[in-house]
Design a protein around this motif. Structure first.
Motif, short mmCIF file in Angstrom:
data_model
loop_
_atom_site.label_atom_id
_atom_site.label_comp_id
_atom_site.label_asym_id
_atom_site.label_seq_id
_atom_site.Cartn_x
_atom_site.Cartn_y
_atom_site.Cartn_z
N ARG A 213 0.84 -1.20 0.00
CA ARG A 213 0.00 0.00 0.00
C ARG A 213 0.87 1.25 0.00
NH1 ARG A 213 -3.01 -3.44 -0.97
NH2 ARG A 213 -4.97 -4.06 0.02
N MET A 214 0.39 2.28 -0.70
CA MET A 214 1.07 3.57 -0.68
C MET A 214 0.24 4.54 0.16
SD MET A 214 2.17 6.16 -3.78
CE MET A 214 3.41 5.00 -4.40
N PRO A 215 0.77 5.01 1.30
CA PRO A 215 0.01 5.95 2.13
C PRO A 215 -0.26 7.26 1.40
CG PRO A 215 1.85 5.00 3.35
CD PRO A 215 2.04 4.63 1.91
N ALA A 216 -1.32 7.92 1.81
CA ALA A 216 -1.68 9.21 1.23
C ALA A 216 -0.53 10.19 1.41
CB ALA A 216 -2.95 9.75 1.89
N GLY A 217 -0.31 10.99 0.39
CA GLY A 217 0.74 12.00 0.45
C GLY A 217 2.10 11.52 0.01
N THR A 218 2.21 10.25 -0.37
CA THR A 218 3.50 9.70 -0.79
C THR A 218 3.72 9.97 -2.27
OG1 THR A 218 3.39 7.93 0.84
CG2 THR A 218 4.89 7.61 -1.01
N ASP A 219 4.88 10.47 -2.63
CA ASP A 219 5.30 10.63 -4.02
C ASP A 219 6.47 9.68 -4.24
OD1 ASP A 219 6.45 11.35 -6.46
OD2 ASP A 219 5.99 13.48 -6.21
N PRO A 220 6.32 8.68 -5.12
CA PRO A 220 7.40 7.70 -5.28
C PRO A 220 8.72 8.31 -5.75
CG PRO A 220 5.73 7.42 -6.99
CD PRO A 220 5.17 8.37 -5.98
N ASN A 221 8.67 9.48 -6.40
CA ASN A 221 9.88 10.14 -6.87
C ASN A 221 10.49 11.06 -5.83
OD1 ASN A 221 9.90 9.00 -9.48
ND2 ASN A 221 8.31 10.44 -10.13
N LYS A 222 9.87 11.20 -4.67
CA LYS A 222 10.36 12.09 -3.62
C LYS A 222 10.47 11.30 -2.32
CE LYS A 222 8.36 16.26 -5.69
NZ LYS A 222 7.45 17.42 -5.49
N PRO A 223 11.64 10.70 -2.06
CA PRO A 223 11.79 9.85 -0.87
C PRO A 223 11.48 10.55 0.45
CG PRO A 223 13.59 9.47 -2.40
CD PRO A 223 12.83 10.65 -2.93
N GLU A 224 11.63 11.89 0.47
CA GLU A 224 11.33 12.59 1.72
C GLU A 224 9.86 12.49 2.09
OE1 GLU A 224 11.46 15.86 -1.52
OE2 GLU A 224 12.39 13.92 -1.09
N THR A 225 8.98 12.09 1.15
CA THR A 225 7.56 11.91 1.42
C THR A 225 7.21 10.47 1.78
OG1 THR A 225 6.88 11.40 -0.85
CG2 THR A 225 7.08 13.74 -0.25
N TRP A 226 8.16 9.56 1.73
CA TRP A 226 7.86 8.15 1.96
C TRP A 226 7.50 7.91 3.43
CZ3 TRP A 226 12.35 5.26 -0.99
CH2 TRP A 226 12.22 5.53 -2.36
N PRO A 227 6.69 6.89 3.71
CA PRO A 227 6.24 6.64 5.09
C PRO A 227 7.41 6.35 6.01
CG PRO A 227 5.68 4.80 3.64
CD PRO A 227 6.12 5.92 2.75
N THR A 228 7.24 6.68 7.27
CA THR A 228 8.31 6.48 8.26
C THR A 228 8.37 5.03 8.74
OG1 THR A 228 6.82 7.17 10.03
CG2 THR A 228 8.22 8.86 9.03
N SER A 229 7.34 4.24 8.47
CA SER A 229 7.34 2.83 8.86
C SER A 229 7.34 1.96 7.62
CB SER A 229 6.11 2.52 9.73
OG SER A 229 6.04 1.12 10.00
N LEU A 230 8.05 0.83 7.66
CA LEU A 230 8.07 -0.08 6.53
C LEU A 230 6.83 -0.95 6.46
CD1 LEU A 230 11.80 -1.24 6.88
CD2 LEU A 230 10.88 0.40 5.23
N THR A 231 6.07 -1.01 7.53
CA THR A 231 4.83 -1.80 7.57
C THR A 231 3.66 -0.88 7.90
OG1 THR A 231 5.17 -2.37 9.90
CG2 THR A 231 6.02 -3.91 8.24
N GLY A 232 2.47 -1.32 7.53
CA GLY A 232 1.29 -0.53 7.80
C GLY A 232 0.10 -1.39 8.15
#
Length: 390
Positions: free
Chosen positions: A371-390
């Motif tokens: 799953r991709m959390p809301a607000g995540t941009d795959p091209n911008k790692p600074e937006t990636w989720p802080t947890s590897l699991t959800g």
């Protein structure tokens, strides 16, 4: 379809070099240098997987990153940061020119509130989402970096840089509890010279600690390795290819142990095989502007089985896909014996799952749970989720 790092690198060298090159010979040469052939083979393979060995780099990003440097300094691309050389990492032969020395940030994702190795040595190698050191700016241009927590408990950073002579160079930092383990032998490396190895050791001071500098000479090549204990119970090793003694020591001095950086992925795992957990994480960044999504690799370990989950990076179409091009996400089992589940695009991210010991339906379950959390941009790692699991 397979993702053999040597084949991927060789193809990249041929397509991105200014002229035809003997990619296999160059790759073999880069794998050959070092004091311990097994250790340096592991370095070379890690660099190849990150796209940072040989003539140039298969940089793993769709846009230049604008991230923290991991040390509280300026972001990449800021006015006070020297610009990276355009297009390629260094030059080969007579076209090589020494780079402009400056203060080049090392791309990293800050791990807010996570102590570094100095304050929490017991956590080193035990948190797949955190690497418990950071690196300050370097005087040589940085084009690519891989941060990783390996399943064997080694935390490491691998750098792709322009060397002092203008050619491609690489550096690596490793950290582990106790001792950094020797890599397992995997047989002779292609192109390995196989000559006698002469090692000279001398003391060196890194901060307030005394370590050992090894000068390694083999078949006309000289390399350097610094080994020391940055905190009680821990060992660190710094080394590289095509770096002189001063630059290897400077890299060792640039490592900081007071903060952690984050290993992240654009997609979260919401379904794991019974009894399995994440044992390893790798994230690869680049400062070059090319067409690949930043790449993450998660390693799942369960009772008698394992699974590699790759997200991002390059995608190579395969005629063996079971779905038609109009169906999204396009997926299929590919490779020798249909060993890898390839998904062309899951919320804009290519995904590859390779199970070992797990049946295909378990890999499908893991894939269906990404799953991709809301607000995540795959091209911008600074937006990636802080947890590897959800």
């Amino acid at each position: 379809m397979t993702f053999d790092v040597e084949d991927r690198l060789a193809a990249t060298l041929r397509t991105r070099a200014d002229r035809e090159v003997d990619a296999d010979a160059l790759l073999g040469g880069s794998l050959a240098r070092g004091r311990r052939r097994q250790r340096h083979r592991r370095i070379g393979m890690a660099l190849a997987g990150a796209g940072v060995a040989g003539v140039t780099t298969a940089a793993l990003a769709a846009v230049p990153l604008v991230l923290s440097d991991g040390g509280g300094g300026a972001s990449i691309g800021s006015a006070e940061t020297p610009a990276s050389p355009p297009g390629r990492i260094g030059q080969i032969g007579p076209d090589a020119e020494p780079p402009v020395r400056g203060a080049y940030p090392v791309p990293a994702l800050a791990a807010q509130g996570v102590p570094g190795a100095a304050d929490a040595p017991e956590k080193v190698g035990r948190e797949p989402g955190n690497i418990h050191f950071r690196v300050e700016k370097l005087s040589l241009p940085v084009q690519g970096v891989t941060w990783a927590v390996q399943p064997d408990g080694v935390e490491e950073m691998t750098l792709s840089i322009t060397g002092a002579d203008g050619g491609p160079a690489t550096g690596r930092v490793q950290l582990a509890a106790g001792k950094v383990p020797e890599p397992e032998s995997s047989g002779p490396a292609r192109g390995e010279p196989g000559g006698p190895v002469v090692t000279t050791e001398k003391p060196v001071h890194i901060g307030d600690r005394t370590g050992t500098l090894s000068v390694i000479e083999e078949s006309g090549f000289t390399s350097y390795e610094v080994r020391w204990s940055p905190a009680d119970g821990l060992e660190a090793i710094v080394g590289g290819f095509e770096l002189d003694e001063a630059d290897v020591i400077a890299l060792a001095h640039a490592v900081r142990w007071d903060q952690a950086v984050r290993c992240a992925a654009p997609l979260q795992l919401t379904a794991l095989p019974q009894g399995a957990g994440i044992k390893g994480c790798t994230v690869r960044f680049s400062t070059e502007d090319i067409t690949w999504v930043p790449e993450s690799v998660l390693t799942l370990n369960g009772p008698g089985a394992a699974m590699k989950v790759e997200m991002g990076g390059p995608f190579i179409p395969s005629a063996s896909f079971s779905a038609s091009p109009g169906d999204l996400p396009d997926r299929g089992w590919v490779g020798d014996g249909d060993q890898t589940l390839q998904i062309y695009s899951l919320d804009g991210v290519p995904v590859r799952l390779t199970p070992t010991g797990y049946p295909k339906d378990v890999a499908e379950m893991v894939a269906n749970g990404l799953r991709m959390p809301a607000g995540t941009d795959p091209n911008k790692p600074e937006t990636w989720p802080t947890s590897l699991t959800g």
